[in-house]
Structures are given as structure tokens and as C-alpha cells.
Design a protein around this motif. Structure first.
Motif, PDB file in Angstrom:
ATOM      1  N   ALA A 148       0.834  -1.206   0.000  1.00 53.42           N
ATOM      2  CA  ALA A 148       0.000   0.000   0.000  1.00 53.42           C
ATOM      3  C   ALA A 148       0.864   1.249   0.000  1.00 53.42           C
ATOM      4  CB  ALA A 148      -0.936  -0.009   1.211  1.00 53.42           C
ATOM      5  N   ALA A 149       1.985   1.198   0.708  1.00 52.76           N
ATOM      6  CA  ALA A 149       2.877   2.357   0.748  1.00 52.76           C
ATOM      7  C   ALA A 149       3.412   2.687  -0.637  1.00 52.76           C
ATOM      8  CB  ALA A 149       4.025   2.097   1.715  1.00 52.76           C
ATOM      9  N   LEU A 150       3.798   1.677  -1.386  1.00 50.99           N
ATOM     10  CA  LEU A 150       4.305   1.916  -2.734  1.00 50.99           C
ATOM     11  C   LEU A 150       3.227   2.523  -3.624  1.00 50.99           C
ATOM     12  CD1 LEU A 150       6.466  -1.292  -3.306  1.00 50.99           C
ATOM     13  CD2 LEU A 150       7.251   1.003  -2.682  1.00 50.99           C
ATOM     14  N   THR A 151       1.988   2.070  -3.452  1.00 53.26           N
ATOM     15  CA  THR A 151       0.879   2.654  -4.212  1.00 53.26           C
ATOM     16  C   THR A 151       0.673   4.111  -3.827  1.00 53.26           C
ATOM     17  OG1 THR A 151      -0.220   0.497  -4.418  1.00 53.26           O
ATOM     18  CG2 THR A 151      -1.580   2.456  -4.733  1.00 53.26           C
ATOM     19  N   SER A 152       0.692   4.395  -2.536  1.00 52.23           N
ATOM     20  CA  SER A 152       0.524   5.778  -2.075  1.00 52.23           C
ATOM     21  C   SER A 152       1.656   6.657  -2.590  1.00 52.23           C
ATOM     22  CB  SER A 152       0.469   5.823  -0.541  1.00 52.23           C
ATOM     23  OG  SER A 152      -0.647   5.097  -0.051  1.00 52.23           O
ATOM     24  N   LEU A 153       2.870   6.155  -2.549  1.00 50.73           N
ATOM     25  CA  LEU A 153       4.020   6.937  -3.010  1.00 50.73           C
ATOM     26  C   LEU A 153       3.927   7.253  -4.495  1.00 50.73           C
ATOM     27  CD1 LEU A 153       6.797   5.120  -0.984  1.00 50.73           C
ATOM     28  CD2 LEU A 153       6.197   7.539  -0.773  1.00 50.73           C
ATOM     29  N   SER A 154       3.361   6.340  -5.248  1.00 47.93           N
ATOM     30  CA  SER A 154       3.241   6.579  -6.685  1.00 47.93           C
ATOM     31  C   SER A 154       2.284   7.724  -6.988  1.00 47.93           C
ATOM     32  CB  SER A 154       2.771   5.306  -7.393  1.00 47.93           C
ATOM     33  OG  SER A 154       1.422   4.998  -7.059  1.00 47.93           O
ATOM     34  N   ALA A 155       1.415   8.051  -6.053  1.00 53.16           N
ATOM     35  CA  ALA A 155       0.474   9.159  -6.233  1.00 53.16           C
ATOM     36  C   ALA A 155       0.893  10.396  -5.444  1.00 53.16           C
ATOM     37  CB  ALA A 155      -0.929   8.728  -5.802  1.00 53.16           C
ATOM     38  N   SER A 156       2.065  10.341  -4.821  1.00 54.60           N
ATOM     39  CA  SER A 156       2.556  11.460  -4.023  1.00 54.60           C
ATOM     40  C   SER A 156       3.424  12.367  -4.885  1.00 54.60           C
ATOM     41  CB  SER A 156       3.359  10.946  -2.827  1.00 54.60           C
ATOM     42  OG  SER A 156       4.637  10.473  -3.244  1.00 54.60           O
ATOM     43  N   PHE A 157       4.173  13.253  -4.252  1.00 59.74           N
ATOM     44  CA  PHE A 157       5.053  14.160  -4.989  1.00 59.74           C
ATOM     45  C   PHE A 157       6.495  13.658  -5.033  1.00 59.74           C
ATOM     46  CE2 PHE A 157       4.750  15.714  -0.612  1.00 59.74           C
ATOM     47  CZ  PHE A 157       6.064  15.961  -0.263  1.00 59.74           C
ATOM     48  N   LEU A 158       6.704  12.370  -4.770  1.00 60.43           N
ATOM     49  CA  LEU A 158       8.045  11.791  -4.833  1.00 60.43           C
ATOM     50  C   LEU A 158       8.653  12.042  -6.202  1.00 60.43           C
ATOM     51  CD1 LEU A 158       9.083   8.285  -3.530  1.00 60.43           C
ATOM     52  CD2 LEU A 158       9.946   9.152  -5.693  1.00 60.43           C
ATOM     53  N   ASP A 159       9.899  12.501  -6.207  1.00 62.64           N
ATOM     54  CA  ASP A 159      10.598  12.830  -7.441  1.00 62.64           C
ATOM     55  C   ASP A 159      12.055  12.409  -7.294  1.00 62.64           C
ATOM     56  OD1 ASP A 159      11.726  13.868  -9.724  1.00 62.64           O
ATOM     57  OD2 ASP A 159      11.023  15.918  -9.403  1.00 62.64           O
ATOM     58  N   ASP A 160      12.430  11.323  -7.970  1.00 63.90           N
ATOM     59  CA  ASP A 160      13.788  10.781  -7.836  1.00 63.90           C
ATOM     60  C   ASP A 160      14.866  11.820  -8.123  1.00 63.90           C
ATOM     61  OD1 ASP A 160      12.873   8.211  -7.242  1.00 63.90           O
ATOM     62  OD2 ASP A 160      12.758   7.648  -9.346  1.00 63.90           O
ATOM     63  N   GLY A 161      14.654  12.607  -9.166  1.00 64.02           N
ATOM     64  CA  GLY A 161      15.677  13.566  -9.555  1.00 64.02           C
ATOM     65  C   GLY A 161      15.398  14.973  -9.084  1.00 64.02           C
ATOM     66  N   GLY A 162      14.394  15.131  -8.230  1.00 67.32           N
ATOM     67  CA  GLY A 162      13.982  16.457  -7.796  1.00 67.32           C
ATOM     68  C   GLY A 162      14.713  16.946  -6.563  1.00 67.32           C
ATOM     69  N   ASP A 163      14.454  18.184  -6.236  1.00 72.15           N
ATOM     70  CA  ASP A 163      15.005  18.812  -5.032  1.00 72.15           C
ATOM     71  C   ASP A 163      14.517  18.045  -3.812  1.00 72.15           C
ATOM     72  OD1 ASP A 163      15.667  20.474  -2.889  1.00 72.15           O
ATOM     73  OD2 ASP A 163      15.146  22.317  -3.955  1.00 72.15           O
ATOM     74  N   LEU A 164      15.448  17.604  -2.987  1.00 70.32           N
ATOM     75  CA  LEU A 164      15.081  16.811  -1.811  1.00 70.32           C
ATOM     76  C   LEU A 164      14.352  17.632  -0.763  1.00 70.32           C
ATOM     77  CD1 LEU A 164      18.318  14.657  -1.387  1.00 70.32           C
ATOM     78  CD2 LEU A 164      16.179  14.019  -2.516  1.00 70.32           C
ATOM     79  N   THR A 165      14.463  18.952  -0.827  1.00 70.99           N
ATOM     80  CA  THR A 165      13.808  19.795   0.171  1.00 70.99           C
ATOM     81  C   THR A 165      12.376  20.144  -0.197  1.00 70.99           C
ATOM     82  OG1 THR A 165      14.528  21.893  -0.816  1.00 70.99           O
ATOM     83  CG2 THR A 165      16.031  20.825   0.741  1.00 70.99           C
ATOM     84  N   VAL A 166      11.945  19.812  -1.413  1.00 76.50           N
ATOM     85  CA  VAL A 166      10.572  20.129  -1.818  1.00 76.50           C
ATOM     86  C   VAL A 166       9.602  19.377  -0.921  1.00 76.50           C
ATOM     87  CG1 VAL A 166       8.857  19.784  -3.643  1.00 76.50           C
ATOM     88  CG2 VAL A 166      11.108  20.709  -4.200  1.00 76.50           C
ATOM     89  N   GLY A 167       8.600  20.079  -0.433  1.00 73.79           N
ATOM     90  CA  GLY A 167       7.617  19.447   0.424  1.00 73.79           C
ATOM     91  C   GLY A 167       6.707  20.464   1.067  1.00 73.79           C
ATOM     92  N   VAL A 168       6.064  20.041   2.121  1.00 71.59           N
ATOM     93  CA  VAL A 168       5.098  20.855   2.851  1.00 71.59           C
ATOM     94  C   VAL A 168       5.683  21.173   4.224  1.00 71.59           C
ATOM     95  CG1 VAL A 168       2.751  20.956   3.759  1.00 71.59           C
ATOM     96  CG2 VAL A 168       3.197  19.785   1.588  1.00 71.59           C
ATOM     97  N   TYR A 169       5.500  22.419   4.639  1.00 74.89           N
ATOM     98  CA  TYR A 169       6.162  22.921   5.842  1.00 74.89           C
ATOM     99  C   TYR A 169       5.187  23.700   6.726  1.00 74.89           C
ATOM    100  CZ  TYR A 169      10.672  22.070   3.483  1.00 74.89           C
ATOM    101  OH  TYR A 169      11.751  21.493   2.844  1.00 74.89           O
ATOM    102  N   HIS A 170       5.490  23.720   8.019  1.00 73.35           N
ATOM    103  CA  HIS A 170       4.853  24.677   8.927  1.00 73.35           C
ATOM    104  C   HIS A 170       5.546  26.019   8.742  1.00 73.35           C
ATOM    105  CE1 HIS A 170       2.539  21.637  11.022  1.00 73.35           C
ATOM    106  NE2 HIS A 170       3.632  20.951  11.307  1.00 73.35           N
ATOM    107  N   GLU A 171       4.754  27.061   8.579  1.00 74.85           N
ATOM    108  CA  GLU A 171       5.301  28.401   8.365  1.00 74.85           C
ATOM    109  C   GLU A 171       5.468  29.144   9.680  1.00 74.85           C
ATOM    110  OE1 GLU A 171       4.171  32.551   5.994  1.00 74.85           O
ATOM    111  OE2 GLU A 171       2.645  31.040   6.411  1.00 74.85           O
ATOM    112  N   TYR A 172       6.536  29.901   9.784  1.00 74.97           N
ATOM    113  CA  TYR A 172       6.779  30.769  10.935  1.00 74.97           C
ATOM    114  C   TYR A 172       7.151  32.155  10.429  1.00 74.97           C
ATOM    115  CZ  TYR A 172       6.836  26.472  13.607  1.00 74.97           C
ATOM    116  OH  TYR A 172       6.482  25.269  14.171  1.00 74.97           O
TER     117      TYR A 172
END
Length: 446
Positions: free
Chosen positions: A244-268
Motif C-alpha cells: 500500500a505504501a508503494l501505491t501511495s508513493l506513486s500518487a505522491s510528490f516523490l521525485d527521484d531527480g527532484g530537489d530533496l527539500t521540496v515538500g510541505v512545511y509549517h510556516e513561521y
């Protein structure tokens, strides 16, 4: 916490807290009452309440005794040498954890449940809003349920086998919701995320409210859904549902060659009324310090330089307190406005590796582990990974990639029965495996 208190906190987060987020466009609603929100809700009031969920889910995360800090102490990532409050050592490192203490052992409970309650208010009210389209209502529901799932995940990550209540959307006159086991809490989180997925898929091309800058790139129903699936992948891995995790990851924003810092953050932020990231401290006199084992255990690059992720650690004046000595601090949150990660591309790659470790797909897992070793750490790939050693290597990469971001070290080592491998600085120290249910919650159910 008594539900009447919880409701009051939830409304504060929804209707007042939203005004503290500098990047959210929030009209002046003159502090609308619960009755206005639930009996005569409007697109504006629902939107403001939805924005308030972002403030609510951020609450208690970046505090000096918040989620990242306390879980970091237990997971031997960090210390807090605040001589004004010895409980950072006597309770967090020695114990026992005190469920009657809302600042320590009884902490990390009221804030997420207040926000969950706030989301329930939105979910109960949104269908009655006359000036919202059906798509806008669906988008709002998908957003609210995803944030609820995130808050429930925080609760169960902290309480683990002690469980937590999930049926909290009850009338205030009813008895407190029963505390259910960990498996039931995880199942409920999955239910929320999957329900949210359906809402978001029917939510059109835009939310009827603005999201914070921490959600840049994930601020419409389509892109937000990839965040939802990323959270689902984390939960799937925690539950051991690796396919199930692999299925979920395939629909996520995982990007092998992308910026590793891309994601969702708490803002301050530092503007008036906003919340600052309290994990930042000036170089001199800082109390939040790093565990020296982080440096001692790091791998070396081919030329003898340390893992590039040790740039997250800085040398500081040596401090000793309670028999503990360190001369290391953090360079992760180098400002009061630095965002705090919720989930990033780097974690998603490592979650895929972890799922493949669980499925004994050693070659696929090794490829992702080596991607992180080389890209994030500047290390050579390991060519000797096999079924016997790959889990330990995975956990090491997660340790350095997600250092002091969200208690990941403690959570991961606990999940694999490895808490006994965490270092003890003093013979009287212990490694807690879970926080107690707050005392007032236990008494309310007797």
C-alpha cells in the motif's frame, strides 16, 4: 482535556489564530461566534476557519518543549540544557514521564485535539454554506480531513501502545470518547486520508481560501492531494502495509531527480501576531544542543570529509549539565522565520526504500538508499547491502536526512524494537517508549 475547554481552544485557533499567519488573506470577522459559524456559515467564515487549521496544526511543534524538541530528546538527537527547568533532563532522560504535567509527559495532546475539534466544526458546517459551490465544499472537506489525519498521527506517534480516542466528534453533553488501541487509531487515520482523497478529487481546481507559504506548490486540491498521499505513505509504512505504501508513493510528490527539500512545511514568521520558530537560538548561550553521537556515528566521504548532512551541526562552547557534556548545536533552524518540515521529497524516497526493505526487494531499496547517500550525504554508494544489513543502513540514512525535524529517530527505532540501541549518557537514564495518557483524560474516563 474536558471537551468544553477543547472547544474553546479550537475556536481560538480557527477564528483568532488565522489572523496570525502573515501570508494568509484573512478578513476582519470581528471574532465571529460559534453560533455564527455553525448556524449561519458563509464562504468567508468557513475559509477563515479552514486557514485556522494551519495555525492549529502548527501549534506545539516548534516550541522549546514542543513535538520536535521533546521527541528529539527521547530519541537522542538533542538536549535542552535549560537550567531553569531541570525536567528536560530529570523527566525526559531519567523519568518517569508525568502525565499530570502539560509541559512534559502530559504534553502534545491538547493542541492536536483542539485542532481536530476545529476541523469537525468546519465539516459539520460546510454543507450549509449557501455561497460556496459543490466543488468548493468538497475541496474544503478534503483539506480538513487531511489536517485531522496529520493531527491524529502526531497523537499516536507520541502515545503509541497507550492508544488515543478517535470518535471525538460527539456532542459536548456526551461522555468522553473511549481510548482505542494503536491499530484502531492508524486505521482511522487511513480512513480520513482516503475520504479526503475522494473529496479532493471532486474539489475542482482551487481552494476557496488561501494556504500558507509552507504549502507553496501544494495549495490547490490537485497538488494538495499529492501531500495527502505522502502522509498516507508514511502511515502505510508505520503500519507495515508496504505494498500500500508503494501505491501511495506513486500518487505522491516523490521525485527521484527532484530537489530533496521540496515538500510541505509549517510556516513561521516575525511579524506582529505571528508565531516564531522557537527552535532557533543565538549561537551564544543556546540551550537546545545536539547529541554528540550524531557526529561520532557519521560516515566519511571518499576524501575523508564527513557526511555532508553534518552541515546541520555546528560547534558550540562545551556545556555540561547533569553529567551530560556536549559541544555541538544545530544549524537547521537558523532564524525565527525558518519553516519546519511536515514531509519532504527526501523522506518519500526513504519511505520507498523502507517499503522495499519490508518486501525484501533489496535491490530496489538499495538503489534509493544509495541515491540519498550520494545526493544528500556526498557519500559513496554501498555495494554490500543485503537482507542482513539493509535495515540498519536505511535507519542510518533516515537519521541523518530527517535529523531534528519531527522525532523520526525515536519513532523509527521504536517501530523496529531498537530503542535499546540509543545511547545512554548516564547509567540512571532511560529511553521512554511512549508518553502517558494525560492524567485529566484518564480521570475523565473513570
Amino acid at each position: 482535556m474536558h471537551k468544553n475547554q477543547l472547544l474553546g481552544i479550537a475556536l481560538g485557533a480557527l477564528l483568532i489564530g488565522a489572523a496570525g499567519c502573515k501570508d494568509l488573506t484573512v478578513p476582519d470577522l470581528n471574532n465571529p461566534s460559534l453560533e455564527e459559524l455553525t448556524q449561519t456559515p458563509t464562504k468567508t467564515s468557513i475559509g477563515t476557519a479552514a486557514q485556522g487549521l494551519l495555525i492549529g496544526t502548527r501549534a506545539g511543534m516548534g516550541n522549546r518543549n514542543g513535538y520536535v524538541s521533546l521527541l528529539g530528546i527521547i530519541g537522542r538527537e538533542s538536549y535542552n540544557f535549560d537550567i531553569a527547568d531541570p525536567r528536560f533532563i530529570t523527566e525526559m532522560l531519567v523519568g518517569p514521564l508525568d502525565g499530570a504535567s502539560p509541559a512534559f509527559g502530559g504534553n502534545l495532546w491538547a493542541n492536536p485535539y483542539a485542532n481536530i475539534r476545529g476541523a469537525n466544526i468546519i465539516l459539520d458546517a460546510v454543507d450549509g454554506v449557501e455561497d460556496m459551490t459543490s466543488e468548493e465544499k468538497e475541496a474544503t472537506k478534503g483539506f480538513a480531513k487531511t489536517i485531522q489525519a496529520l493531527d491524529f498521527l502526531k497523537v499516536i506517534n507520541v502515545r503509541d501502545d497507550n492508544g488515543a480516542p478517535v470518535a471525538v466528534g460527539v456532542d459536548l453533553s456526551e461522555a468522553p470518547a473511549p481510548i482505542v488501541g494503536k491499530a484502531a487509531v492508524f486505521a482511522f487515520i487511513v480512513q480520513l486520508l482516503d475520504e479526503a482523497q475522494g473529496h479532493l478529487q471532486a474539489g475542482g481546481g482551487a481552494f476557496p481560501f488561501a494556504l500558507s507559504a509552507g504549502f507553496a506548490g501544494f495549495d490547490d486540491p490537485v497538488s494538495f492531494l499529492t501531500f495527502n498521499r505522502a502522509l498516507k505513505a508514511r502511515v502505510d509504512v508505520y503500519m507495515g502495509n508496504f505494498d500500500a505504501a508503494l501505491t501511495s508513493l506513486s500518487a505522491s510528490f516523490l521525485d527521484d531527480g527532484g530537489d530533496l527539500t521540496v515538500g510541505v512545511y509549517h510556516e513561521y514568521g516575525t511579524q506582529s501576531g505571528d508565531t516564531q520558530n522557537a527552535l532557533f537560538e543565538a549561537t551564544s548561550g543556546r540551550n537546545i544542543l545536539a547529541h554528540p553521537s550524531i557526529v561520532a556515528d557519521a560516515d566519511l566521504q571518499a576524501g575523508g570529509e564527513p557526511d555532508e548532512r553534518l552541515s546541520k551541526i555546528v560547534d558550540v562552547d562545551e556545556r555540561t549539565l547533569g553529567g551530560i557534556t556536549t559541544d555541538k548545536g544545530f544549524a537547521i533552524y537558523e532564524g525565527l522565520s525558518v519553516f519546519l518540515p511536515i514531509i519532504r521529497n527526501e523522506e518519500l524516497i526513504l519511505l520507498r526504500a523502507e517499503a522495499n526493505v519490508g518486501l525484501v526487494n533489496v535491490a530496489a531499496a538499495a538503489a534509493d538508499i544509495n541515491l540519498i547517500r550520494t545526493t544528500s550525504g556526498g557519500l559513496d554508494p554501498r555495494m554490500d547491502l543485503d537482507a542482513a544489513n539493509i535495515l540498519d543502513e536505511l535507519l542510518k540514512q533516515k537519521r541523518y536526512s530527517m535529523l531534528f525535524e519531527g522525532g523520526h529517530r525515536w519513532i523509527d527505532m521504536r517501530r523496529y524494537g531498537k530503542l535499546g540501541e540509543l545511547p545512554l549518557d548516564v547509567a540512571t537514564h532511560t529511553v521512554h517508549d511512549e508518553f502517558p495518557i494525560p492524567t485529566n483524560e484518564t480521570l475523565a474516563r473513570q
